[in-house]
Design an enzyme around this catalytic site. Structure first.
Site, mmCIF file in Angstrom:
data_model
loop_
_atom_site.group_PDB
_atom_site.id
_atom_site.type_symbol
_atom_site.label_atom_id
_atom_site.label_comp_id
_atom_site.label_asym_id
_atom_site.label_seq_id
_atom_site.Cartn_x
_atom_site.Cartn_y
_atom_site.Cartn_z
ATOM 1 N N GLU A 93 13.454 -9.508 -7.041
ATOM 2 C CA GLU A 93 12.509 -10.535 -7.453
ATOM 3 C C GLU A 93 11.455 -9.934 -8.382
ATOM 4 O OE1 GLU A 93 12.569 -13.922 -4.039
ATOM 5 O OE2 GLU A 93 11.299 -12.196 -3.591
ATOM 6 N N CYS A 106 4.739 -8.371 -12.317
ATOM 7 C CA CYS A 106 4.961 -7.478 -11.178
ATOM 8 C C CYS A 106 6.448 -7.151 -11.132
ATOM 9 C CB CYS A 106 4.503 -8.156 -9.886
ATOM 10 S SG CYS A 106 4.738 -7.142 -8.406
ATOM 11 N N CYS A 113 13.914 -1.276 0.073
ATOM 12 C CA CYS A 113 12.921 -0.203 0.122
ATOM 13 C C CYS A 113 13.170 0.642 1.358
ATOM 14 C CB CYS A 113 11.504 -0.776 0.164
ATOM 15 S SG CYS A 113 10.202 0.474 0.088
ATOM 16 N N CYS A 117 7.298 0.090 5.655
ATOM 17 C CA CYS A 117 5.983 -0.354 6.137
ATOM 18 C C CYS A 117 6.169 -1.593 6.999
ATOM 19 C CB CYS A 117 5.066 -0.663 4.956
ATOM 20 S SG CYS A 117 4.783 0.736 3.857
ATOM 21 N N CYS A 120 5.386 -5.218 5.607
ATOM 22 C CA CYS A 120 5.944 -5.612 4.317
ATOM 23 C C CYS A 120 7.302 -6.276 4.487
ATOM 24 C CB CYS A 120 6.075 -4.375 3.424
ATOM 25 S SG CYS A 120 6.746 -4.725 1.786
ATOM 26 N N CYS A 345 1.597 -10.449 -2.367
ATOM 27 C CA CYS A 345 1.756 -9.032 -2.028
ATOM 28 C C CYS A 345 2.497 -8.862 -0.705
ATOM 29 C CB CYS A 345 0.370 -8.391 -1.941
ATOM 30 S SG CYS A 345 0.383 -6.653 -1.509
#
Length: 354
Positions: A93, A106, A113, A117, A120, A345
């Site tokens: 995305e 962005c 990933c 975290c 996230c 975010c």
């Protein structure tokens, strides 16, 4: 027949070498580079200062590819999100965040990933692969296509003006491709985004931070999110490998190389986790100890389906900000954008077409 060579993601030297291989003069490489990165050409037929024979020759050996737009969403606040698909079916995305007189793209650097975290959404999607330099650059090119902001040489009044490397993935887990992509995006002979308008965000992969300073010179943002190692390790497992003190030492080195840049510390406000005045005071002590030119970006938490956290109250966020500002640190509270389309975010996530 051999596979055609993709041109997006190649730098000047690589394009020059390819032109030499097919018997073309050096000035043709410069022309081709400008068509790709200044004019934003998507086909060889658009390259009108090249002969028909040369255009046919190029089309026979090379390709110019943009990722496929699979889906797009427009938030009520005008944030624009695209689900993009690459040639192998993998998806990421990309988000465009407009302001009154400018806007930031962005961009993502990995499919998934590996940092993990716990706050996230992307981190709940396991790492699939790194993006190539071309796949990173082409995300920005797609947004320029959509907003019709080619060529690169057209004025300063651009809406697609800034880049934040804060999408899916940890950029410094894909450092070779990210460095090359940023060099292409900031090359004054090509796409020509000012280094001052590019920010790379990392969770703190210490060994690669100096390289970003030396080879790109862009702004650095560090996802800190906690004032001590105990708390940070709970929400960011990467902290068990690179502790806060090591990260801040790397930030010191960054500022020795890129002397005009403040380090931005991103700090996600999680209710009852990291949002007390004592947490703020610990942050202040850290910054003073390491003498870093720092500013904070306080980020309201954007919940996503199944997440274990809640956002801090407005009162606690504002009190936290005031405490930092009393100590002399800028600590603006980020206005959440694109929440209604999961474009804010920590909310990005995608997967390969089944």
């Amino acid at each position: 027949m051999a596979d055609k060579i993709e041109l997006i993601g190649l730098d000047k030297d690589e394009i020059s070498a390819l032109m030499a291989e097919i018997g073309e003069k050096p000035f043709r490489a410069k022309q081709l580079y400008q068509w790709l990165y200044v004019q934003g050409a998507t086909s060889f037929e658009q390259m009108t200062n090249l002969s028909k024979d040369l255009r046919a020759k190029l089309a026979d050996k090379f390709t110019i590819t943009r990722p496929k737009i699979v889906a797009e969403q427009l938030s009520k606040d005008k944030t624009h999100k695209w689900l993009l698909e690459f040639a192998d079916g993998q998806r990421i995305e990309t988000v465009y965040i407009p302001e009154a007189d400018r806007g930031s793209v962005c961009i993502s650097t990995q499919v998934g990933c590996a940092v993990g975290c716990t706050f996230c959404h992307t981190g709940s999607q396991k790492i699939t692969r790194n993006l190539t330099a071309g796949e990173i650059v082409s995300q920005f090119m797609v947004v320029r296509d959509v907003y019709q902001e080619w060529p690169s040489t057209t004025g300063d009044n651009r809406m697609v003006s800034n880049i934040v490397v804060m999408g899916m993935g940890e950029p410094l887990h894909n450092v070779d491709n990210v460095v090359k992509a940023l060099q292409l995006l900031t090359d004054g002979d090509g796409i020509a985004i000012s280094k001052r308008k590019v920010t790379l965000s990392t969770s703190g992969i210490v060994p690669h931070m100096p390289r970003i300073a030396k080879e790109t010179g862009v702004k650095l943002a560090v996802s800190l999110h906690a004032p001590n190692n105990d708390k940070r390790s709970q929400i960011m497992p990467i902290n068990k490998r690179y502790a806060i003190e090591e990260i801040l030492q790397a930030c010191q080195e960054y500022q020795k190389i890129v002397t005009s840049r403040f380090i931005t510390f991103e700090y996600l406000m999680l209710d009852g986790i990291n949002d007390s005045l004592d947490d703020a005071r610990q942050l202040i002590d850290l910054m003073k100890k390491f003498k870093i030119g720092a500013k904070f970006n306080l980020i309201p938490f954007n919940p996503w389906p199944g997440c274990p956290y809640q956002p801090s109250s407005n009162n606690r966020v504002h009190a936290f900000s005031r405490e930092l500002e009393k100590a002399g640190f800028a600590a603006p509270i980020r206005v959440a954008r694109g929440q209604d389309i999961l474009a804010a975010c920590g909310q990005l996530k995608s997967k390969k077409l089944e």
